[in-house]
Design a protein around this motif. Structure first.
Motif, PDB file in Angstrom:
ATOM      1  N   THR A 192       6.969  51.696 -17.491  1.00 53.89           N
ATOM      2  CA  THR A 192       6.616  52.984 -17.036  1.00 53.89           C
ATOM      3  C   THR A 192       5.005  53.447 -17.182  1.00 53.89           C
ATOM      4  OG1 THR A 192       8.566  53.878 -18.224  1.00 53.89           O
ATOM      5  CG2 THR A 192       6.796  55.335 -17.802  1.00 53.89           C
ATOM      6  N   ARG A 193       4.496  52.954 -18.372  1.00 52.82           N
ATOM      7  CA  ARG A 193       2.851  53.441 -18.619  1.00 52.82           C
ATOM      8  C   ARG A 193       2.160  52.717 -17.580  1.00 52.82           C
ATOM      9  NH1 ARG A 193       2.480  53.405 -23.505  1.00 52.82           N
ATOM     10  NH2 ARG A 193       3.840  51.695 -23.376  1.00 52.82           N
ATOM     11  N   ARG A 230       1.750  43.797 -31.555  1.00 56.20           N
ATOM     12  CA  ARG A 230       2.816  43.825 -32.154  1.00 56.20           C
ATOM     13  C   ARG A 230       3.678  42.208 -32.465  1.00 56.20           C
ATOM     14  NH1 ARG A 230       7.421  45.831 -27.557  1.00 56.20           N
ATOM     15  NH2 ARG A 230       8.822  46.345 -29.337  1.00 56.20           N
ATOM     16  N   LEU A 276      -0.461  48.632 -26.893  1.00 60.31           N
ATOM     17  CA  LEU A 276       0.830  49.555 -26.611  1.00 60.31           C
ATOM     18  C   LEU A 276       1.832  48.618 -25.543  1.00 60.31           C
ATOM     19  CD1 LEU A 276      -0.317  53.126 -26.080  1.00 60.31           C
ATOM     20  CD2 LEU A 276       0.333  51.940 -28.283  1.00 60.31           C
ATOM     21  N   PRO A 277       3.258  48.821 -25.744  1.00 56.99           N
ATOM     22  CA  PRO A 277       3.928  49.904 -26.846  1.00 56.99           C
ATOM     23  C   PRO A 277       3.707  49.225 -28.200  1.00 56.99           C
ATOM     24  CG  PRO A 277       5.511  48.606 -25.577  1.00 56.99           C
ATOM     25  CD  PRO A 277       4.282  48.035 -24.954  1.00 56.99           C
ATOM     26  N   ARG A 278       3.547  50.303 -29.056  1.00 58.47           N
ATOM     27  CA  ARG A 278       3.909  49.782 -30.538  1.00 58.47           C
ATOM     28  C   ARG A 278       5.134  50.290 -30.807  1.00 58.47           C
ATOM     29  NH1 ARG A 278       0.980  54.477 -34.228  1.00 58.47           N
ATOM     30  NH2 ARG A 278       1.321  56.136 -33.032  1.00 58.47           N
ATOM     31  N   ASP A 279       5.846  49.343 -31.733  1.00 57.87           N
ATOM     32  CA  ASP A 279       7.215  49.494 -32.119  1.00 57.87           C
ATOM     33  C   ASP A 279       7.139  50.550 -33.349  1.00 57.87           C
ATOM     34  OD1 ASP A 279       9.882  49.456 -33.035  1.00 57.87           O
ATOM     35  OD2 ASP A 279       9.769  47.536 -32.319  1.00 57.87           O
ATOM     36  N   SER A 280       7.719  51.672 -33.167  1.00 59.87           N
ATOM     37  CA  SER A 280       7.701  52.742 -34.095  1.00 59.87           C
ATOM     38  C   SER A 280       9.034  52.633 -35.030  1.00 59.87           C
ATOM     39  CB  SER A 280       7.397  53.998 -33.596  1.00 59.87           C
ATOM     40  OG  SER A 280       6.387  54.174 -32.821  1.00 59.87           O
ATOM     41  N   ILE A 327      -5.903  54.382 -29.604  1.00 53.15           N
ATOM     42  CA  ILE A 327      -4.870  53.960 -28.708  1.00 53.15           C
ATOM     43  C   ILE A 327      -4.766  54.893 -27.477  1.00 53.15           C
ATOM     44  CG2 ILE A 327      -3.815  52.555 -30.571  1.00 53.15           C
ATOM     45  CD1 ILE A 327      -1.724  54.411 -30.986  1.00 53.15           C
TER      46      ILE A 327
END
Lengths: 338, 338, 338
Positions: free
Chosen positions: C56-57, C234, C274-278, C297
């Protein structure tokens, strides 16, 4: 026919004069497709590009054609993404979506669905392929390509020779192309296929009624000896009853550079509706022909843009205004024309 | 409320004056939606149209509404297509994506997710539906349609009669519509549903507190006798405990031309949030009403475009500039207005 | 290098001067990305945005970058949506699609595929990520962010200290970033990772050949004590041989506000591709840092837009014309700059 506000559903709706007009307009689109200039003639207009069956080439071609006229595209891809999956009728979908856009292009897996959709739509609908039934813009771009290639060597659609090769029984594109050819004169056709995948007799009859000369063969090399156009199509192995059957035919209808050079006249043109299967076990049109000047398959897709631009312009009645809204392009481009 | 830069998350955020302003702006959008002219007022602005749950109608309506104001749309469809599938938080997604666009429309399968997203977003967010929770633009377009239909016969939102039919327990649209109706005066409501799918008491209480008169019924024919609006909704069979239960109700809440003609006043208006299930075993609103002038369901979706255009214009503070950037259209259109 | 008509496939193709030019152009894009004005410089140009792998990003960033220059985007998402699924070669796809657009951005799951596609394309191709291989615009936006953050405190790319943390063995972004750092002088690097996920020796060698100072560590706290940049990445648990192994490392490379405040210099900058795993069991970069001014970020992703706009402008030769086609914006925006 009157193009303004019309639906484009089937090649059967065209008379010869209609074809001539579409092609004349398509010719005027060349500078835009080549990015020699840009036009804003359809600025503010919206194309609803609905592909309920996967397609990259055709979907992007329709979308870009509309963009090149200055219009905007809203796209829907895949049937699961649609309320139809919840039991909504084509009627409802058409009533609703036609309230949002100025013209709709639809591909649908089921034959007849696009016509049903068009009957309920409040804006013109272009058939982008409805199952085994019709894909009229493919037939138009094929015919437009043939005309252009023939004219390049002083020929015309009223007097030429073509070999169609491959799956002629189920191939939607060859059937539509043959229908269109009935509008012209003195075409000599050779149909080359495995017996199981032969051109249906009804198509052959129609061609003969139109005064054309039809030959049937299962010999590739012989058939391409004296033609202007070789139109190759894909054979899907699952069409054969057994693996032995498929193996027997494997390779007998593959065209490669060696066969082409040895048997065809030098300026014979090679066409294919794409996609061609490039896997070694399948390739009906060998990659060793990729750089051959006779290979017109990418000129075909380039021409598809012109034909679709022409149709959009005609359905919305702007074919005479395209130049009026033109401007020079602002960017540099190193586009390699094929 | 101050619309510039605001989020549109719930119908609860509106006061009556807000509704009036939205509808007044929506009225000014008619010539653009009808393609009598086009505007460039939002040229250069980008809508991030994020539909993390399938939807064709609503997604395309939002996208076209933004396009009709001259803006550009970047779309994301389906949650698997997103980094969220890899554990990215809504916070991160919102921070990132709001750096790319000027306004975001989001549909999300989980209630509350759009509000969480909006809290982290740097640009205004419009809720395009968050699970069973809210779908505020649907409620607005329903109310706008009711107003327009009533005004057509000299009525107004402050004094009318409506029957809501079908699944009133789980139906998100009827709950939101009832919330909005609490902002108006003297509405007479009849709720018609199977007992298991009755309107929740809390909704009925709020309506009575607002001074409205509420009746509950399970008889379709009686209930549509003396109303201005019939608002039909879908009943999903899986809501019933057993097949017998479902069979018992099957057909009792279906409206067709015969029932409508025999029981309703002639100028009663029929609405439905769509999609309606057109399969024979389900059709809550029979296709034999399709061409009936009372059927307003496609006027509803047409109005949705107007309401969404109005909201975008107000969130970005251009509602007074739309005409200033207008131009005549360049193409011919044979659009059939419903 | 000559940018006009070029492909952007790998960070290896850049010399230091090229980087400087890209960054200089990126700086000029700030007013457009901030919506202080809009430009029509690429009006009429089409980007083919082909993401054959979910994203997406990056997809939206490329699309918006092109839109912000006034261009139009046609998008393809997912390989199943493509004729390639039927055995079409990258060569054919490239020949066809490059006839429709002016520049193509492609993400593909297989290393090398984008280069193969670019070889057959008739228009410039930008690699949007090809499997484990390259993602050059990510490396450029990382480097651009480092430069900008350093310049904010009087530093430069020729003399700074950076700690890279996490999976340094498989992390595509850190490898590309290290390649780019070899073009600069006097960089001190600390690589912090579990032993199994250490930076490959070949990367370290190259950095040392460039005159940089490299330290290796598995202690997070020590390593962030004296650096300008902390670049966190990550760690995917499935990289470890056993659950015990993963548990042993769990949390040892997580950065949170407490650790950062106690160990790092106050103006150290925190980055992440990114993505970072939240999710709680994974978060390499704790959400309690979300509002910390050191967290860069989201400035990274904002910068991504600038770098991609710069590249598009340079590939199409319009970087000097952007302002010439600029206009004031028409709408009001309450965009909160990070």
């Amino acid at each position: 026919m009157d193009f303004i506000g019309a639906n484009i559903l089937s090649v059967s709706q065209f008379e010869r004069g209609d074809i001539d007009r579409i092609f004349t307009v398509a010719d005027t689109m060349v500078p835009y497709a080549r990015r020699e200039k840009v036009t804003r003639v359809l600025e503010g207009a919206i194309l609803g590009n609905m592909f309920l069956e996967p397609s990259t080439r055709t979907r992007v071609s329709f979308g870009c054609a509309f963009n090149l006229l200055g219009g905007t595209v809203r796209e829907t891809v895949g049937v699961s993404a649609s309320a139809m999956a919840k039991g909504e009728s084509l009627y409802d979908t058409a009533r609703v979506l036609s309230g949002y856009s100025d013209v709709i292009c639809m591909r649908h897996p089921q034959a007849g669905s696009v016509a049903e959709f068009a009957a309920a739509s409040r804006v013109p609908v272009v058939n982008g392929g409805d199952g085994a039934n019709e894909h009229p813009t493919q037939a138009l771009l094929d015919l437009y390509t043939i005309r252009k290639e023939l004219e390049g060597k002083g020929g015309s659609l009223d007097n030429f020779r073509i070999a169609m090769i491959g799956d002629l029984k189920y191939g939607r594109t060859v059937h539509s192309l043959c229908k269109l050819l009935c509008l012209f004169k003195n075409v000599q056709l050779v149909f080359v296929s495995p017996e199981e995948l032969a051109m249906p007799p009804v198509v052959i009859e129609k061609l003969r009624e139109a005064g054309h000369q039809v030959t049937v063969s299962d010999q590739l090399e012989q058939s391409i000896k004296a033609v202007d156009i070789v139109y190759s199509t894909r054979i899907q192995e699952e069409r054969f009853e057994s693996q032995e059957e498929a193996d027997r035919y494997r390779g007998r209808f593959r065209l490669n550079r060696d066969i082409f050079t040895r048997h065809a006249e030098p300026n014979t043109v090679i066409m294919h509706p794409l996609p061609r299967d490039s896997r070694a076990e399948a390739n009906e049109l060998d990659p060793d022909l990729n750089e051959h000047p006779s290979l017109a398959i990418f000129r075909q897709t380039d021409n598809g843009l012109l034909v679709r631009m022409a149709l959009f312009a005609m359905l919305l009645g702007v074919e005479d205004k395209v130049d009026q809204y033109a401007r020079p392009i602002t960017w540099q481009t190193r586009r390699n024309q094929i």
